[in-house]
Design an enzyme around this catalytic site. Sequence first.
Site, PDB file in Angstrom:
ATOM      1  N   HIS A  38      27.166  14.984 -28.618  1.00 51.12           N
ATOM      2  CA  HIS A  38      25.751  15.064 -28.258  1.00 51.12           C
ATOM      3  C   HIS A  38      25.662  14.958 -26.738  1.00 51.12           C
ATOM      4  CE1 HIS A  38      21.398  14.711 -29.091  1.00 51.12           C
ATOM      5  NE2 HIS A  38      21.399  14.074 -27.932  1.00 51.12           N
ATOM      6  N   CYS A  39      25.123  15.994 -26.114  1.00 44.99           N
ATOM      7  CA  CYS A  39      25.106  16.069 -24.650  1.00 44.99           C
ATOM      8  C   CYS A  39      23.732  15.696 -24.118  1.00 44.99           C
ATOM      9  CB  CYS A  39      25.478  17.481 -24.195  1.00 44.99           C
ATOM     10  SG  CYS A  39      25.516  17.666 -22.397  1.00 44.99           S
ATOM     11  N   PRO A  40      23.620  14.611 -23.346  1.00 44.64           N
ATOM     12  CA  PRO A  40      22.307  14.239 -22.795  1.00 44.64           C
ATOM     13  C   PRO A  40      21.804  15.224 -21.749  1.00 44.64           C
ATOM     14  CG  PRO A  40      24.033  12.823 -21.897  1.00 44.64           C
ATOM     15  CD  PRO A  40      24.672  13.639 -22.976  1.00 44.64           C
ATOM     16  N   ASN A  63      20.071  17.619 -23.851  1.00 41.22           N
ATOM     17  CA  ASN A  63      19.256  16.987 -24.885  1.00 41.22           C
ATOM     18  C   ASN A  63      19.428  17.684 -26.225  1.00 41.22           C
ATOM     19  OD1 ASN A  63      17.419  15.163 -25.988  1.00 41.22           O
ATOM     20  ND2 ASN A  63      15.652  16.463 -25.524  1.00 41.22           N
TER      21      ASN A  63
END
Length: 378
Positions: free
Chosen positions: A168-170, A173
Amino acid sequence: MRCGKMAAPPPAAGAPGAWGGVRRRCQRLLYWVPVLFISSILCWSYYAYVTQLCLLTMTNIGEKVVCLVAYHIFFMLFVWSYWKTIFTLPMNPSKEFHLSYSDKESLEREPRGESQQEVLRRAAKDLPIYTRTMSGAIRYCDRCHLVKPDRCHHCSVCDKCILKMDHHCPWVNNCVGFSNYKFFLLFLAYSLLYCLFIAATDLQYFIKFWTNDLPDTQAKFHIMFLFFAAAMFSVSLSSLFGYHCWLVSKNKSTLEVFRAPIFRHRTDKNGFSLGFSKNLRQVFGDEKKYWLLPVFSSLGDGCSFPTCLVNQDPEQASTPGGLNSTSKNENHLFPAKPLRDSQSHLLTDTPAWSETTAKAEKGKVGMSNPALTMENET
């Protein structure tokens, strides 16, 4: 007077449910802060490069035209791939992997242990599943109530199971998985090219800034900070892009690097690797004209994947005894389940299992799908 169910009153302003909803909305807004940060830097870099550097500082018309044309090509590809990475919804397991109502009831009634595994084995007997938990059990998500496909994981941020989840890549998002992994790779590639191009074309003016050869205007400060930002992002992006190129060449995800997939017989960190060319085609597809464009072209459906344990791949290194490197010490029982049509052509040039061998192994195991035979939990 009509009888009926009365609608539940909305939670009071101070109720725990109301505060929980407000907190979740605030969290969703905060998740967009990294995206807004990247977008603001991108907008500033566009103004600094196009207006302050090219239009106001460059004096050579030819250099100005070439830089503006090349810059807008990199800018367009960068924004396009970034947009696709952010707004492409992660793919979730298809309905065939969800437990039926009767299976869910049976699972809730049965005590934990072998009886629950029997329910899951029955639900998964026709599914193309080859990976297991560390104890050898069927991989099951008790939040989504489904049998997990191979390479599928539950994301705690999205609160759903994601097909071929990488991480999950911030910064986008979003979950990076089967549906947008190609877009994420292109985003890294084009953002790196974008930064390198800015740093290379801005270098001579950056040197002039320190030698006081630039006019004393606000443009020189944009030129200085533009070079620093481009150089800094180039260093970080090059390492990240190189790492994901290595992952693609090995057909691994970030999660599989930290925890290797577990098959029926043993853990195999290279279980999904088919050789460099086939690994590349699984992400980018067979049509090379689409490789550099942020359009979906990955092979398969995200629910099932060919493995080197299914059919031996001649691109894999062989041991001196002539066995494939992934099956040095044992004969794997894969597969009894045929591959999907969209994936089977990846292995068309490899030797298939003979019917006699498959029948012999089926007789040993006594199941219609030997890949789903469970090992006893310790």
